[in-house]
Design a protein around this motif. Structure first.
Motif, PDB file in Angstrom:
ATOM      1  N   ASP A  72       0.867  -1.168   0.000  1.00  0.00           N
ATOM      2  CA  ASP A  72       0.000   0.000   0.000  1.00  0.00           C
ATOM      3  C   ASP A  72       0.911   1.228   0.000  1.00  0.00           C
ATOM      4  O   ASP A  72       1.715   1.416   0.930  1.00  0.00           O
ATOM      5  CB  ASP A  72      -0.912   0.009   1.224  1.00  0.00           C
ATOM      6  CG  ASP A  72      -2.040  -1.006   1.114  1.00  0.00           C
ATOM      7  OD1 ASP A  72      -2.571  -1.173   0.004  1.00  0.00           O
ATOM      8  OD2 ASP A  72      -2.375  -1.636   2.133  1.00  0.00           O
ATOM      9  N   TYR A  73       0.768   2.037  -1.019  1.00  0.00           N
ATOM     10  CA  TYR A  73       1.662   3.172  -1.247  1.00  0.00           C
ATOM     11  C   TYR A  73       0.906   4.457  -0.937  1.00  0.00           C
ATOM     12  O   TYR A  73       0.031   4.877  -1.698  1.00  0.00           O
ATOM     13  CB  TYR A  73       2.140   3.130  -2.700  1.00  0.00           C
ATOM     14  CG  TYR A  73       3.006   4.268  -3.164  1.00  0.00           C
ATOM     15  CD1 TYR A  73       3.747   5.034  -2.297  1.00  0.00           C
ATOM     16  CD2 TYR A  73       3.088   4.550  -4.531  1.00  0.00           C
ATOM     17  CE1 TYR A  73       4.555   6.063  -2.757  1.00  0.00           C
ATOM     18  CE2 TYR A  73       3.890   5.575  -5.008  1.00  0.00           C
ATOM     19  CZ  TYR A  73       4.612   6.328  -4.117  1.00  0.00           C
ATOM     20  OH  TYR A  73       5.407   7.352  -4.581  1.00  0.00           O
ATOM     21  N   TYR A  74       1.225   5.072   0.203  1.00  0.00           N
ATOM     22  CA  TYR A  74       0.569   6.308   0.637  1.00  0.00           C
ATOM     23  C   TYR A  74       1.450   7.503   0.292  1.00  0.00           C
ATOM     24  O   TYR A  74       2.654   7.498   0.591  1.00  0.00           O
ATOM     25  CB  TYR A  74       0.323   6.264   2.149  1.00  0.00           C
ATOM     26  CG  TYR A  74      -0.625   5.179   2.591  1.00  0.00           C
ATOM     27  CD1 TYR A  74      -2.000   5.392   2.596  1.00  0.00           C
ATOM     28  CD2 TYR A  74      -0.150   3.939   3.017  1.00  0.00           C
ATOM     29  CE1 TYR A  74      -2.884   4.390   3.017  1.00  0.00           C
ATOM     30  CE2 TYR A  74      -1.024   2.938   3.436  1.00  0.00           C
ATOM     31  CZ  TYR A  74      -2.380   3.177   3.433  1.00  0.00           C
ATOM     32  OH  TYR A  74      -3.244   2.183   3.841  1.00  0.00           O
ATOM     33  N   PHE A  75       0.852   8.528  -0.291  1.00  0.00           N
ATOM     34  CA  PHE A  75       1.649   9.677  -0.738  1.00  0.00           C
ATOM     35  C   PHE A  75       0.753  10.867  -1.043  1.00  0.00           C
ATOM     36  O   PHE A  75      -0.468  10.752  -1.123  1.00  0.00           O
ATOM     37  CB  PHE A  75       2.425   9.312  -2.015  1.00  0.00           C
ATOM     38  CG  PHE A  75       1.534   8.984  -3.181  1.00  0.00           C
ATOM     39  CD1 PHE A  75       1.205   9.954  -4.123  1.00  0.00           C
ATOM     40  CD2 PHE A  75       0.996   7.708  -3.346  1.00  0.00           C
ATOM     41  CE1 PHE A  75       0.357   9.656  -5.195  1.00  0.00           C
ATOM     42  CE2 PHE A  75       0.160   7.408  -4.405  1.00  0.00           C
ATOM     43  CZ  PHE A  75      -0.161   8.380  -5.336  1.00  0.00           C
ATOM     44  N   THR A  76       1.399  12.015  -1.212  1.00  0.00           N
ATOM     45  CA  THR A  76       0.733  13.182  -1.762  1.00  0.00           C
ATOM     46  C   THR A  76       1.501  13.641  -2.988  1.00  0.00           C
ATOM     47  O   THR A  76       2.727  13.456  -3.072  1.00  0.00           O
ATOM     48  CB  THR A  76       0.612  14.330  -0.740  1.00  0.00           C
ATOM     49  OG1 THR A  76      -0.055  15.437  -1.362  1.00  0.00           O
ATOM     50  CG2 THR A  76       1.980  14.786  -0.249  1.00  0.00           C
TER      51      THR A  76
ATOM     52  N   HIS B 149      10.323  -8.316  -7.305  1.00  0.00           N
ATOM     53  CA  HIS B 149       9.893  -9.320  -6.320  1.00  0.00           C
ATOM     54  C   HIS B 149       8.488  -9.849  -6.591  1.00  0.00           C
ATOM     55  O   HIS B 149       7.968 -10.633  -5.787  1.00  0.00           O
ATOM     56  CB  HIS B 149       9.957  -8.715  -4.915  1.00  0.00           C
ATOM     57  CG  HIS B 149      11.341  -8.329  -4.490  1.00  0.00           C
ATOM     58  ND1 HIS B 149      12.309  -9.245  -4.134  1.00  0.00           N
ATOM     59  CD2 HIS B 149      11.933  -7.106  -4.391  1.00  0.00           C
ATOM     60  CE1 HIS B 149      13.426  -8.618  -3.822  1.00  0.00           C
ATOM     61  NE2 HIS B 149      13.226  -7.323  -3.972  1.00  0.00           N
ATOM     62  N   GLY B 150       7.882  -9.443  -7.693  1.00  0.00           N
ATOM     63  CA  GLY B 150       6.540  -9.903  -8.011  1.00  0.00           C
ATOM     64  C   GLY B 150       5.479  -9.356  -7.067  1.00  0.00           C
ATOM     65  O   GLY B 150       4.433  -9.984  -6.871  1.00  0.00           O
ATOM     66  N   ALA B 151       5.735  -8.194  -6.467  1.00  0.00           N
ATOM     67  CA  ALA B 151       4.791  -7.590  -5.532  1.00  0.00           C
ATOM     68  C   ALA B 151       3.790  -6.710  -6.278  1.00  0.00           C
ATOM     69  O   ALA B 151       4.085  -6.187  -7.359  1.00  0.00           O
ATOM     70  CB  ALA B 151       5.533  -6.754  -4.495  1.00  0.00           C
ATOM     71  N   THR B 152       2.621  -6.554  -5.697  1.00  0.00           N
ATOM     72  CA  THR B 152       1.605  -5.675  -6.268  1.00  0.00           C
ATOM     73  C   THR B 152       1.561  -4.370  -5.470  1.00  0.00           C
ATOM     74  O   THR B 152       2.003  -4.310  -4.317  1.00  0.00           O
ATOM     75  CB  THR B 152       0.221  -6.338  -6.242  1.00  0.00           C
ATOM     76  OG1 THR B 152      -0.067  -6.759  -4.903  1.00  0.00           O
ATOM     77  CG2 THR B 152       0.192  -7.542  -7.173  1.00  0.00           C
ATOM     78  N   ILE B 153       1.018  -3.331  -6.098  1.00  0.00           N
ATOM     79  CA  ILE B 153       0.965  -2.007  -5.478  1.00  0.00           C
ATOM     80  C   ILE B 153      -0.451  -1.444  -5.583  1.00  0.00           C
ATOM     81  O   ILE B 153      -1.068  -1.528  -6.649  1.00  0.00           O
ATOM     82  CB  ILE B 153       1.926  -1.017  -6.186  1.00  0.00           C
ATOM     83  CG1 ILE B 153       3.361  -1.523  -6.176  1.00  0.00           C
ATOM     84  CG2 ILE B 153       1.840   0.366  -5.531  1.00  0.00           C
ATOM     85  CD1 ILE B 153       4.294  -0.697  -7.067  1.00  0.00           C
ATOM     86  N   THR B 154      -0.941  -0.881  -4.494  1.00  0.00           N
ATOM     87  CA  THR B 154      -2.139  -0.056  -4.542  1.00  0.00           C
ATOM     88  C   THR B 154      -1.721   1.372  -4.217  1.00  0.00           C
ATOM     89  O   THR B 154      -1.104   1.622  -3.177  1.00  0.00           O
ATOM     90  CB  THR B 154      -3.206  -0.512  -3.537  1.00  0.00           C
ATOM     91  OG1 THR B 154      -3.625  -1.844  -3.861  1.00  0.00           O
ATOM     92  CG2 THR B 154      -4.425   0.414  -3.588  1.00  0.00           C
ATOM     93  N   TYR B 155      -2.027   2.279  -5.124  1.00  0.00           N
ATOM     94  CA  TYR B 155      -1.674   3.689  -4.948  1.00  0.00           C
ATOM     95  C   TYR B 155      -2.754   4.364  -4.109  1.00  0.00           C
ATOM     96  O   TYR B 155      -3.929   4.321  -4.459  1.00  0.00           O
ATOM     97  CB  TYR B 155      -1.551   4.366  -6.308  1.00  0.00           C
ATOM     98  CG  TYR B 155      -0.387   3.856  -7.128  1.00  0.00           C
ATOM     99  CD1 TYR B 155       0.818   4.562  -7.183  1.00  0.00           C
ATOM    100  CD2 TYR B 155      -0.479   2.656  -7.833  1.00  0.00           C
ATOM    101  CE1 TYR B 155       1.889   4.077  -7.919  1.00  0.00           C
ATOM    102  CE2 TYR B 155       0.583   2.168  -8.571  1.00  0.00           C
ATOM    103  CZ  TYR B 155       1.771   2.886  -8.611  1.00  0.00           C
ATOM    104  OH  TYR B 155       2.826   2.412  -9.339  1.00  0.00           O
ATOM    105  N   LYS B 156      -2.347   5.008  -3.019  1.00  0.00           N
ATOM    106  CA  LYS B 156      -3.304   5.595  -2.086  1.00  0.00           C
ATOM    107  C   LYS B 156      -2.932   7.045  -1.775  1.00  0.00           C
ATOM    108  O   LYS B 156      -2.328   7.331  -0.732  1.00  0.00           O
ATOM    109  CB  LYS B 156      -3.378   4.763  -0.808  1.00  0.00           C
ATOM    110  CG  LYS B 156      -3.939   3.358  -1.037  1.00  0.00           C
ATOM    111  CD  LYS B 156      -4.294   2.668   0.254  1.00  0.00           C
ATOM    112  CE  LYS B 156      -5.034   1.356   0.000  1.00  0.00           C
ATOM    113  NZ  LYS B 156      -5.509   0.732   1.253  1.00  0.00           N
ATOM    114  N   PRO B 157      -3.302   7.971  -2.664  1.00  0.00           N
ATOM    115  CA  PRO B 157      -3.066   9.383  -2.365  1.00  0.00           C
ATOM    116  C   PRO B 157      -3.830   9.788  -1.102  1.00  0.00           C
ATOM    117  O   PRO B 157      -4.965   9.334  -0.891  1.00  0.00           O
ATOM    118  CB  PRO B 157      -3.628  10.111  -3.593  1.00  0.00           C
ATOM    119  CG  PRO B 157      -3.745   9.067  -4.658  1.00  0.00           C
ATOM    120  CD  PRO B 157      -3.973   7.772  -3.956  1.00  0.00           C
TER     121      PRO B 157
END
Length: 203
Positions: free
Chosen positions: A5-9, A29-37
């Motif tokens: 889970d990628y939290y950012f502004t 690494h075959g990981a998945t990402i959810t972008y969470k502004p």
């Protein structure tokens, strides 16, 4: 398979300096990402952080030195005092949320490119990412329908608020912030190497 889970502004210079390293590490690494502004001022207010203007002079001065060094180390062009900072990050965050939803429906484009494009627009191209034409141009450049700037507005606003609440619950207090599988936390672009090692089972 790990999930991040990628939290950012979208107006964080530190998030800009991360470049596309997160995506490279995830692919490795075959990981998945959810972008969470997220709404970072609201995160700050609940986690003890201070907006830039309220920080002591010594911390603000050190920040400028770190930004200069960070730009040099990454090779990314960086304007230390961009013309349109601070600005309202919400429109670009809503667009990213709408674009991610479009990708999930199989009608999207380059989400990582969109995120980095807005960050680059702020920190290297002297553009105001609160303006509609900049939002639309970013969507189009990343292969998304620019109409998402309008059609995704309500969903974007609702998800933006939900992301912010989830961030606080997850222990997030800055940007960029990476949470692996809901528990292992990494704060800052300078912890991406540690994230890489963790996914490799070395930390």
């Amino acid at each position: 398979m790990a999930h991040i889970d990628y939290y950012f502004t979208t107006i964080s210079p530190w998030t800009y300096l991360a470049g596309l390293r997160l995506e490279d590490i995830a692919a490795k690494h075959g990981a998945t990402i959810t972008y969470k502004p997220v709404d970072l001022p609201k995160v700050f207010s609940q986690t003890g952080g201070l907006p830039l203007a309220e920080r002591p002079v010594a911390r603000r001065n050190y920040r400028m030195q770190e930004l200069r060094r960070g730009g040099a180390k990454t090779g990314l062009p960086l304007t230390l005092q961009p013309a349109h900072f601070p600005t309202n990050p919400a429109p670009s965050c809503y667009a990213i949320i709408a674009a991610q939803a479009a990708n999930e429906k199989g009608a999207g484009g380059d989400l990582a490119g969109l995120v980095h494009g807005y960050l680059r627009a702020c920190w290297a191209e002297e553009k105001n990412i609160a303006e509609d034409d900049v939002i639309r141009a970013g969507l189009s450049a990343a292969g998304f329908d620019p109409a998402l700037a309008d059609s995704g507005l309500l969903m974007g606003a609702e998800t933006f608020a939900r992301n912010t609440e989830e961030a606080v619950q997850a222990g997030v207090f800055g940007s960029p912030f990476y949470v692996v599988d809901g528990s292992e936390c990494f704060w800052g672009q300078d912890r991406l190497e540690d994230l890489d090692l963790f996914l490799a089972g070395k930390l």
